[in-house]
Design a protein around this motif. Sequence first.
Motif, PDB file in Angstrom:
ATOM      1  N   GLN A 230      -4.107   0.822  13.066  1.00  0.00           N
ATOM      2  CA  GLN A 230      -3.668   2.036  13.754  1.00  0.00           C
ATOM      3  C   GLN A 230      -3.018   3.062  12.824  1.00  0.00           C
ATOM      4  O   GLN A 230      -2.819   4.197  13.230  1.00  0.00           O
ATOM      5  N   LEU A 231      -2.676   2.676  11.599  1.00  0.00           N
ATOM      6  CA  LEU A 231      -1.965   3.578  10.700  1.00  0.00           C
ATOM      7  C   LEU A 231      -2.829   3.974   9.515  1.00  0.00           C
ATOM      8  O   LEU A 231      -3.743   3.234   9.130  1.00  0.00           O
TER       9      LEU A 231
ATOM     10  N   PHE B 260      14.946   7.056   1.974  1.00  0.00           N
ATOM     11  CA  PHE B 260      14.653   8.368   2.570  1.00  0.00           C
ATOM     12  C   PHE B 260      13.168   8.678   2.516  1.00  0.00           C
ATOM     13  O   PHE B 260      12.610   9.279   3.444  1.00  0.00           O
ATOM     14  N   GLY B 261      12.501   8.252   1.460  1.00  0.00           N
ATOM     15  CA  GLY B 261      11.055   8.433   1.377  1.00  0.00           C
ATOM     16  C   GLY B 261      10.320   7.657   2.448  1.00  0.00           C
ATOM     17  O   GLY B 261       9.373   8.161   3.070  1.00  0.00           O
ATOM     18  N   VAL B 262      10.746   6.430   2.683  1.00  0.00           N
ATOM     19  CA  VAL B 262      10.131   5.601   3.731  1.00  0.00           C
ATOM     20  C   VAL B 262      10.351   6.236   5.100  1.00  0.00           C
ATOM     21  O   VAL B 262       9.432   6.306   5.925  1.00  0.00           O
TER      22      VAL B 262
ATOM     23  N   TYR C 126       0.889   1.607   3.439  1.00  0.00           N
ATOM     24  CA  TYR C 126       1.115   0.830   2.219  1.00  0.00           C
ATOM     25  C   TYR C 126       2.384   1.298   1.509  1.00  0.00           C
ATOM     26  O   TYR C 126       3.164   0.486   1.021  1.00  0.00           O
ATOM     27  N   ALA C 127       2.602   2.613   1.476  1.00  0.00           N
ATOM     28  CA  ALA C 127       3.806   3.132   0.839  1.00  0.00           C
ATOM     29  C   ALA C 127       5.067   2.679   1.577  1.00  0.00           C
ATOM     30  O   ALA C 127       6.063   2.302   0.944  1.00  0.00           O
TER      31      ALA C 127
ATOM     32  N   GLY D  22       7.227  -5.679   6.116  1.00  0.00           N
ATOM     33  CA  GLY D  22       8.077  -5.356   4.975  1.00  0.00           C
ATOM     34  C   GLY D  22       9.228  -6.331   4.820  1.00  0.00           C
ATOM     35  O   GLY D  22       9.597  -6.706   3.703  1.00  0.00           O
ATOM     36  N   LEU D  23       9.797  -6.768   5.935  1.00  0.00           N
ATOM     37  CA  LEU D  23      10.877  -7.767   5.883  1.00  0.00           C
ATOM     38  C   LEU D  23      10.357  -9.102   5.352  1.00  0.00           C
ATOM     39  O   LEU D  23      11.048  -9.785   4.581  1.00  0.00           O
ATOM     40  N   PHE D  24       9.150  -9.469   5.758  1.00  0.00           N
ATOM     41  CA  PHE D  24       8.553 -10.691   5.210  1.00  0.00           C
ATOM     42  C   PHE D  24       8.262 -10.535   3.723  1.00  0.00           C
ATOM     43  O   PHE D  24       8.299 -11.510   2.965  1.00  0.00           O
TER      44      PHE D  24
END
Length: 107
Positions: A52-53, A95-97, A59-60, A10-12
Amino acid sequence: MAWVLLIIAGLFEIAMAMSLKLSDGFSKLLPSVGFFVFAALSFGLLSVALKQLEVGTAYAVWTGIGAAGTAVVGILVMGDNASALKLISLALIVFGVIGLNLAGAAH
């Protein structure tokens, strides 16, 4: 470990979006190259995390980190506007993440 890889991915994604903005429509070489490098790293780490996820949750979370992070960097670094509604909406994404992360950790 998959969650750590997903967060880094996500940072990338944030770096990818910033590079895309700075590339000025791919007319500037260094930011254009940065876009492709960060995109490859982001998608690559996402694909490893997906081993693993759950795909929907991962994705969200990945897009949430990218969207909220890019908006925050845009406000702090690029001079984008920061209305109260925008900041509240960004907080809701965060908060959703976090909620998705906690829901995924329960499995």
